[in-house]
Design a protein around this motif. Sequence first.
Motif, PDB file in Angstrom:
ATOM      1  N   ASP A 122      60.342   3.642   5.207  1.00 25.27           N
ATOM      2  CA  ASP A 122      59.305   4.333   5.985  1.00 25.27           C
ATOM      3  C   ASP A 122      58.079   4.639   5.135  1.00 25.27           C
ATOM      4  O   ASP A 122      56.952   4.664   5.633  1.00 25.27           O
ATOM      5  CB  ASP A 122      59.857   5.642   6.559  1.00 25.27           C
ATOM      6  CG  ASP A 122      60.804   5.400   7.713  1.00 25.27           C
ATOM      7  OD1 ASP A 122      60.790   4.279   8.268  1.00 25.27           O
ATOM      8  OD2 ASP A 122      61.558   6.328   8.075  1.00 25.27           O
ATOM      9  N   PHE A 135      64.525  -3.056   5.257  1.00 25.92           N
ATOM     10  CA  PHE A 135      65.710  -2.204   5.106  1.00 25.92           C
ATOM     11  C   PHE A 135      66.880  -3.035   4.584  1.00 25.92           C
ATOM     12  O   PHE A 135      67.572  -2.641   3.625  1.00 25.92           O
ATOM     13  CB  PHE A 135      66.067  -1.564   6.452  1.00 25.92           C
ATOM     14  CG  PHE A 135      67.146  -0.522   6.371  1.00 25.92           C
ATOM     15  CD1 PHE A 135      68.472  -0.869   6.144  1.00 25.92           C
ATOM     16  CD2 PHE A 135      66.844   0.831   6.514  1.00 25.92           C
ATOM     17  CE1 PHE A 135      69.467   0.085   6.064  1.00 25.92           C
ATOM     18  CE2 PHE A 135      67.830   1.797   6.417  1.00 25.92           C
ATOM     19  CZ  PHE A 135      69.145   1.412   6.196  1.00 25.92           C
ATOM     20  N   LEU A 136      67.111  -4.193   5.203  1.00 24.01           N
ATOM     21  CA  LEU A 136      68.238  -5.023   4.783  1.00 24.01           C
ATOM     22  C   LEU A 136      68.053  -5.519   3.348  1.00 24.01           C
ATOM     23  O   LEU A 136      69.025  -5.615   2.583  1.00 24.01           O
ATOM     24  CB  LEU A 136      68.417  -6.208   5.739  1.00 24.01           C
ATOM     25  CG  LEU A 136      68.838  -5.856   7.176  1.00 24.01           C
ATOM     26  CD1 LEU A 136      69.132  -7.127   7.963  1.00 24.01           C
ATOM     27  CD2 LEU A 136      70.048  -4.934   7.204  1.00 24.01           C
ATOM     28  N   MET A 156      56.183  -7.751   6.299  1.00 27.19           N
ATOM     29  CA  MET A 156      57.610  -7.846   6.630  1.00 27.19           C
ATOM     30  C   MET A 156      57.969  -6.660   7.514  1.00 27.19           C
ATOM     31  O   MET A 156      57.525  -5.538   7.270  1.00 27.19           O
ATOM     32  CB  MET A 156      58.431  -7.800   5.327  1.00 27.19           C
ATOM     33  CG  MET A 156      59.929  -7.886   5.529  1.00 27.19           C
ATOM     34  SD  MET A 156      60.826  -7.570   3.984  1.00 27.19           S
ATOM     35  CE  MET A 156      60.431  -9.033   3.057  1.00 27.19           C
ATOM     36  N   GLY A 157      58.764  -6.910   8.532  1.00 27.23           N
ATOM     37  CA  GLY A 157      59.206  -5.825   9.406  1.00 27.23           C
ATOM     38  C   GLY A 157      60.053  -4.829   8.639  1.00 27.23           C
ATOM     39  O   GLY A 157      60.723  -5.180   7.661  1.00 27.23           O
ATOM     40  N   SER A 158      60.035  -3.579   9.105  1.00 29.95           N
ATOM     41  CA  SER A 158      60.781  -2.551   8.372  1.00 29.95           C
ATOM     42  C   SER A 158      62.286  -2.778   8.456  1.00 29.95           C
ATOM     43  O   SER A 158      63.031  -2.341   7.571  1.00 29.95           O
ATOM     44  CB  SER A 158      60.411  -1.153   8.884  1.00 29.95           C
ATOM     45  OG  SER A 158      60.702  -1.035  10.269  1.00 29.95           O
ATOM     46  N   GLY A 159      62.750  -3.474   9.503  1.00 33.90           N
ATOM     47  CA  GLY A 159      64.178  -3.774   9.589  1.00 33.90           C
ATOM     48  C   GLY A 159      64.597  -4.770   8.517  1.00 33.90           C
ATOM     49  O   GLY A 159      65.616  -4.591   7.839  1.00 33.90           O
ATOM     50  N   ALA A 160      63.803  -5.833   8.361  1.00 38.58           N
ATOM     51  CA  ALA A 160      64.096  -6.826   7.320  1.00 38.58           C
ATOM     52  C   ALA A 160      63.989  -6.182   5.938  1.00 38.58           C
ATOM     53  O   ALA A 160      64.794  -6.473   5.038  1.00 38.58           O
ATOM     54  CB  ALA A 160      63.136  -8.005   7.436  1.00 38.58           C
TER      55      ALA A 160
END
Lengths: 104, 304
Positions: free
Chosen positions: B277, B251-252, B245-249
């Motif tokens: 991170d 994060f959300l 999973m991308g770190s942006g997803a």
Amino acid sequence: MPSVGIRYAACDALLDALPSILWKSVDEGWVRFDPHAGETLLLAPVTRFILDQLSIPGCQLSEDALIQAVLQEEPDADPAECGTQVRTALEALLDARLIQATSH
Amino acid sequence: MKVSALSSAEFSERLAGDGIRLATGPFNCRLQSGIPEITAELARLYAHHPLIDDTRFVDFHVAIQPGHGLRRWLRPQSRFIVDAIEPFTPLPRDQSLPMLEWGLNWCITAYSQHILVIHAASVARGNRAVILPAPPGSGKSTLCAALVNRGWRLLSDELTLIRLDTGELMGLARPVSLKNASIDIIRNYAPDAFLTQPVHDTTKGTVALMAPTQASVDAANTPARPAWMVLPRYRAGADACLTPMGSGAAFLQLADNAMNYHILGARGFKAVGHTVDQCQNFSFEYSRLDDAIAIFEQLAGDET
């Protein structure tokens, strides 16, 4: 839906919040956090670029002008693809009520 | 001295009197109850927790008491009380134990603004932890209970606590709340684990509580570093599969599941960012617990 003859500008709320906005770089682009609104957004790189372009008080730019600005940053980009990305970004920013469209 | 060192008579007397003072990770609690039928199971659930002496500061003074007046006899009720306040409407008396656990979770969520509190399970192997945020019905607690019964250390099945200064996870090691089909699944998967009798017709369906392992309680004050964030989803018949999973997803996901992210403001934003991170982030689909455990073992082994 963005279209010809329309210019885009920052909403007052966007300009008011600028000093307190926090950013974090992530795999997909940027996370933007507005502590006062309590709002967290995940933005693609081109969306943040457009937001930055419009985050100048009094600045109003058309879709074409924004596409040109992106192409200036990325000269090798496909103009058609770039246009699609800019339109998608504008829709996202309008939905988030960070920018507004005005007719001229 | 641990709760298990008390005889059942001593435990009952203290619970009905001045209260049982015990530590659950970073929080000290005083538990009181005038409902004798929960005493035996409560003693088993908290058997490994350390008792604290009367001079120590207590974070939460909580009690489960019978309903007022006629409610002692007519469809009997239980009331949850914290610091002399009743934040909830009473529940049927047979829901006393789940109510105590829900109430303690509420206390942590309502009063802990010095740490980031995420609605997520978390377990650790060594000093590395996996955070499992997920909506109800995703199989989060089932997976958490299974991992704990296969050598992982329980930090929490409901509230993951992240220190704002170090980014480390703190353990609670409180009972795991199992719902509906997961009760029998874990009974069969871990026959030696202690589960309370099921309580039916709660707002969450049928609920049983599983006692934390002694190793989890003993290590509750040992912090763990977040190493993985895994978003689990049970799907019948699915093969166990981790998907990056991308770190942006990610994060959300963490921000959406954080109970006090907005209250903490910039500190919450930084804590979530720091956690993302530090973690490898995945979504995870599974149906069979053994397969799921094998995937987590592989995950933990890959980095050693």
